[in-house]
Design an enzyme around this catalytic site. Sequence first.
Site, PDB file in Angstrom:
ATOM      1  N   HIS A 245      15.338   3.478   9.471  1.00  0.00           N
ATOM      2  CA  HIS A 245      15.750   2.938  10.767  1.00  0.00           C
ATOM      3  C   HIS A 245      17.252   2.682  10.723  1.00  0.00           C
ATOM      4  CE1 HIS A 245      11.431   1.253  11.173  1.00  0.00           C
ATOM      5  NE2 HIS A 245      11.548   2.299  11.967  1.00  0.00           N
TER       6      HIS A 245
ATOM      7  N   GLU B  89      10.833   3.576  17.841  1.00  0.00           N
ATOM      8  CA  GLU B  89      10.731   2.552  16.804  1.00  0.00           C
ATOM      9  C   GLU B  89      11.350   1.217  17.226  1.00  0.00           C
ATOM     10  OE1 GLU B  89       9.400   3.179  13.378  1.00  0.00           O
ATOM     11  OE2 GLU B  89       8.462   4.823  14.491  1.00  0.00           O
TER      12      GLU B  89
ATOM     13  N   HIS C 113      -0.501   3.497  10.675  1.00  0.00           N
ATOM     14  CA  HIS C 113      -0.740   2.059  10.539  1.00  0.00           C
ATOM     15  C   HIS C 113       0.092   1.239  11.513  1.00  0.00           C
ATOM     16  CE1 HIS C 113       2.844   2.473   7.996  1.00  0.00           C
ATOM     17  NE2 HIS C 113       3.006   1.166   8.050  1.00  0.00           N
TER      18      HIS C 113
ATOM     19  N   CYS D  71      14.777  -6.796   9.946  1.00  0.00           N
ATOM     20  CA  CYS D  71      13.455  -6.244  10.292  1.00  0.00           C
ATOM     21  C   CYS D  71      12.544  -7.311  10.879  1.00  0.00           C
ATOM     22  CB  CYS D  71      12.778  -5.656   9.052  1.00  0.00           C
ATOM     23  SG  CYS D  71      13.471  -4.104   8.472  1.00  0.00           S
TER      24      CYS D  71
ATOM     25  N   ASN E 194       8.171  -4.608   0.604  1.00  0.00           N
ATOM     26  CA  ASN E 194       7.582  -3.626   1.514  1.00  0.00           C
ATOM     27  C   ASN E 194       8.651  -2.976   2.393  1.00  0.00           C
ATOM     28  OD1 ASN E 194       4.934  -2.760   1.431  1.00  0.00           O
ATOM     29  ND2 ASN E 194       4.107  -4.540   2.507  1.00  0.00           N
TER      30      ASN E 194
ATOM     31  N   PHE F 280       6.053   6.428   4.352  1.00  0.00           N
ATOM     32  CA  PHE F 280       6.840   7.518   3.773  1.00  0.00           C
ATOM     33  C   PHE F 280       8.231   7.519   4.401  1.00  0.00           C
ATOM     34  CE2 PHE F 280       8.045  12.134   3.754  1.00  0.00           C
ATOM     35  CZ  PHE F 280       8.181  12.258   2.381  1.00  0.00           C
TER      36      PHE F 280
ATOM     37  N   ALA G 243       0.803  -1.221   0.000  1.00  0.00           N
ATOM     38  CA  ALA G 243       0.000   0.000   0.000  1.00  0.00           C
ATOM     39  C   ALA G 243       0.834   1.269   0.000  1.00  0.00           C
ATOM     40  CB  ALA G 243      -0.929   0.001   1.210  1.00  0.00           C
TER      41      ALA G 243
END
Length: 441
Positions: free
Chosen positions: A248, A174, A137, A365, A359, A23, A19
Site C-alpha cells: 500500500h 484498498e 480474507h 494501518c 502481521n 501475499f 496465517a
Amino acid sequence: MSAREVNFDGLPGLTHHYAGLSFGNEASARHQHQVSNPKLAALQGLKKMKTLADLGYAQGVIPPHERPNIEALRQLGFSGSDAQVLAQAAKQAPKLLSAVSSASAMWVANAATVSPSVDSRDGRVHLTVANLNNKYHRSIEAPTTAALLRAIFRDDEHFSVHDALPQVALFGDEGAANHNRFSNGYGEPGVQLFVYGCAQAGGIRPLHYPARQTREASEAVARLNQLDAARTLYAQQDPVVIDAGVFHNDVIAVSNQQTLFCHQRAFLNQPQLMARLAQKVPGFNLIEVPDERVSVADAVATYLFNSQLLSKDNGKMLLILPEEARRHAGVWRWLTEMVAGDGTIDELKVLDLRESMCNGGGPACLRLRVVLNAQQQAAVNPAVMMNETLYATLCGWVERHYRDRLSQADLADPQLLSEGREALDELTKLLDLGHVYRFQQ
C-alpha cells in the site's frame, strides 16, 4: 469553517493470528504460523488510542468484525451446525478457515476512503467503503465495515457512507491506505491524491507482487465522494517498490496538511508528481528520504513511513512511529538528524505495536483519518470517542474476553466462536452501535 482531523483506530479482534494470508506483505509472510497474543494486540491498540487522546488529539475506536465468519464458510459449501461447519473447514480447508477468521479488519486505513465536506459538492463528509478485492480474507469485510461506519457516522445530514465498489479486479480498491489529502488548514478546500498500482489502459505493473489498487477504482471513489476534478490528482506507485513489499502507498508515504513525508522512490515519475503538487498545493512541503540514507527494504522492515504525522499547536508536526523504527540504527539516525534540523517535524513518539506489526500493520494501518468540523464531530456517535472512562471500560472488556495465546489449530474451537459473539454483543452495547453483526439479527 474550522475543522480538525479525528483518528478512528481499529480494535484488534479476538481471532488475531498469524496465517501469512497477505501475499505481497512481507511481515505477514515472515510470521506465518507463529502463536499470537490477541489480548496483547488489543491492549497495544487501545494504548495507542489513549496516547493520542492524552496528547489532545480527537480519537475514536472502530470495533472488530465477527470472526470466524460462519456465513462465508456456508457460502463456500460447508453445512450443518456452526460447530460442524468449523470442523469441516478445519479438516478439509484449513487455509479457508484461517482466512474467514482473520482479524485484518483492525487495519482501518483500508476500511474506506474519506473526503471532508469542504471538498464534496453536497457539503457532507463522504466515506466510500473499500472492497479489498485482491485478498479473499479482506474482501469479506465490506458489509460489516459499512454497517459499523453507519453506526458511527449515523447522521445523514452530515455523512454519506457509500457501499463498496463491485467485487471485480477492475475496481480493486484498498481505501485510505492509497489516498492522501493536502490543505493549508483542515477546514480549507484541499487537493486529494489517489495512488494506484495499475490501470486497465496499460502501463507498467509489478512483476512479483500484485498491484492491489486500480486507477479505475480510484476514479470511481472520487466520483462517489463528489470531488472537484480540478483538485484531484492520480499517481502511480512505483511498481518496483510494490515488488519490494510496499503493498500500500502508506508503507512508503504519509501526508498531513501541506506536508508529504515519503521515500525518494515512492512514486513513478516522482519529480514530475512533486512539481504538480507544488503547483496545486500552496506552501507544499516535501520531506523526501534519500534512497542512499534509507533503502526501500529498510523502510519496509521498519515501517518508517507507515507512521502518523500529526499537527501540533506550535505549527510543527509530531511523527508517531513503531518501535521497529527506533531499533534500526540507520533509520533512527536519519530521523534524529531530521528532527534536529529544525524542520517541519520536531518530535518523534515511538509506540510498541508488535502484535500488529508482525502481521504487517503499523500505526498508519490502524487508523482512519476523518476531517470534521464542530457540527460534524458533535454528530458522531459519542460512545466511540476515546477518553479515560472508555479506555478503562475497553481494557476491562479485553481482559474479560480475549485469549492471550492463539494458534491456527484454535480457530476450529466452537468455544472461540461463542466467546467472540458474547464479547461483541457486549461491545455493541458499550459503544451504542445497535445490532451491527449478523449473529445479532
